[in-house]
Design a protein around this motif. Sequence first.
Motif, PDB file in Angstrom:
ATOM      1  N   THR A 129      43.526  34.103  34.089  1.00 40.53           N
ATOM      2  CA  THR A 129      43.371  34.169  35.410  1.00 40.53           C
ATOM      3  C   THR A 129      42.855  35.682  35.859  1.00 40.53           C
ATOM      4  N   ILE A 130      43.332  36.437  35.829  1.00 41.32           N
ATOM      5  CA  ILE A 130      42.809  37.813  36.213  1.00 41.32           C
ATOM      6  C   ILE A 130      41.026  38.151  35.728  1.00 41.32           C
ATOM      7  N   LEU A 131      40.562  37.573  34.056  1.00 40.33           N
ATOM      8  CA  LEU A 131      39.493  38.330  34.061  1.00 40.33           C
ATOM      9  C   LEU A 131      38.793  37.175  34.293  1.00 40.33           C
ATOM     10  N   GLU A 132      39.207  35.633  34.592  1.00 41.63           N
ATOM     11  CA  GLU A 132      37.652  34.934  34.779  1.00 41.63           C
ATOM     12  C   GLU A 132      37.408  35.351  36.112  1.00 41.63           C
ATOM     13  N   ALA A 133      37.342  36.258  37.211  1.00 38.29           N
ATOM     14  CA  ALA A 133      37.814  36.432  38.446  1.00 38.29           C
ATOM     15  C   ALA A 133      36.521  37.895  38.192  1.00 38.29           C
ATOM     16  N   GLU A 154      42.994  37.154  49.836  1.00 36.52           N
ATOM     17  CA  GLU A 154      41.514  37.347  51.387  1.00 36.52           C
ATOM     18  C   GLU A 154      41.317  38.985  50.909  1.00 36.52           C
ATOM     19  N   ALA A 155      42.120  39.720  50.931  1.00 36.89           N
ATOM     20  CA  ALA A 155      41.719  41.278  50.167  1.00 36.89           C
ATOM     21  C   ALA A 155      41.114  41.668  49.559  1.00 36.89           C
ATOM     22  N   CYS A 156      40.961  40.809  48.031  1.00 37.69           N
ATOM     23  CA  CYS A 156      40.337  41.106  47.022  1.00 37.69           C
ATOM     24  C   CYS A 156      38.771  40.911  46.796  1.00 37.69           C
ATOM     25  N   PRO A 157      38.231  42.053  46.999  1.00 39.92           N
ATOM     26  CA  PRO A 157      37.073  41.847  46.650  1.00 39.92           C
ATOM     27  C   PRO A 157      36.748  40.949  45.878  1.00 39.92           C
ATOM     28  N   SER A 158      37.241  41.097  44.479  1.00 42.18           N
ATOM     29  CA  SER A 158      36.377  40.011  43.735  1.00 42.18           C
ATOM     30  C   SER A 158      37.211  39.049  42.885  1.00 42.18           C
TER      31      SER A 158
END
Length: 459
Positions: A81-85, A55-59
């Motif tokens: 998982t990281i790079l897809e977002a 919820e706190a992650c802007p991306s």
Amino acid sequence: MTHPLDHLPSAQEVGTYDPETLTHNFSDLHPPLTPRQAMIESQRCLYCFDAPCVEACPSDIDIPSFIRQIGENNINGAAQTILEANILGGSCARVCPTEILCERSCVRNHDAECQPVLIGLLQRHATDHMQFESHPFKRGPTTGHHIAVVGAGPAGLSCAHRLAILGHQVTIFEAEQKPGGLNEYGIARYKMTDDFARKEVAFLLEIGGIDIQYGQRLGDNLDLATLHQRYDSVFLGLGLGASRAMGLTGEDAPGLIPAVDYIKPLRQTDDLGSLAVARRCIVIGAGNTAIDMATQMARLGATEVTLVYRRGVEAMSATDHEQEIAKANGVRMVTWAQPDEILRDEQGLVAGMRFARTAEQAGRLVPTGDTFEIAADAIFKAIGQGFDGASLSDATANELAREGERIQVNAFFRTSLPNVYAGGDCVNPGQDLTVQAVQHGKLAAHAIHQALAAKQEAA
């Protein structure tokens, strides 16, 4: 043309640090986790179902999922998982203020340990150690649409990458000679080492379908009217390119310079010893750029670095973590003081600054009547960046609705002009964070794609 700091000695001439120490001073601020440390840290995560860190992650990175994948030794899966977002997840892991975002929200803060899972370092571990046999992202079926992106900073790069995934052709117009924006030119050198910004952009471009044209500056040799006419859509990721003025007489004095104008060559040089260094310097500001400037000048060999802010410490936009970095490097912080007069010597060079003591009354900042002076060989302004109005000077650009100096956009990052979108620091909503600029670019790309698809269906 003479440079404002030409009269200052080089770091080598100041001689506070030898070349080996200078190199050490600008090495990685936060050494990466070892594989064993990453494994142990990943197992501290509780994999919360309603993860407050997400919820706190802007991306919108699925943080519990990528941490679980690290715990299962699936580094490529974690990176995917990281790079897809967030396609710039590697740089964001280095520069994102995780201490006030995801890590502050971690439920481990409320445990007996009182320490969050080290999400930023785990994210860096995954993106640093990924080893894909082929590029993890593939272009979609060609749509036949061609989109112009202005600015190869985080917002523009994110938008271009997502548009390429969706099958569009993209041309990025970049004013500088290198891509990356602030990641390349504006981040403290010790936060982004080993030419990482360039390597990250090279990886992003491997998807194909993205062309970058350098030396193309909107409002100079490029205008929005032409882009609007020639391309199916335009995305503006202009950032904030103008340094704010203090409004004092003599701001052109040799020895006074915007902090970003110093950090840029500091980021690019191969010889730290050749950089001009003020033995005594003042940094005006309270944000991360002010902290970066003050800390880097101290690490270059300045013997006296003073950061001055017009309000109290609690009002500083730089995080507590950033402030501690500066203090650990010997930076003196003076609060409740605002610039009153630039002091100059007989040659007209900066000799220091007079400050007016301030106080807060009924929520307003007021002078107390007291003043004091600080001697300095150089003054660095870090009081915020403004929008460069020249970039929107052509007739079409002038039609863009603005909120103050920034470009007005709706929830889909559409501007008031048809087929023109904008995101990142040049638009109003947001905290001027790299991670937020990446998110803006990604969401704008989806909005552009949907609008073009709808238009095609209607035809």
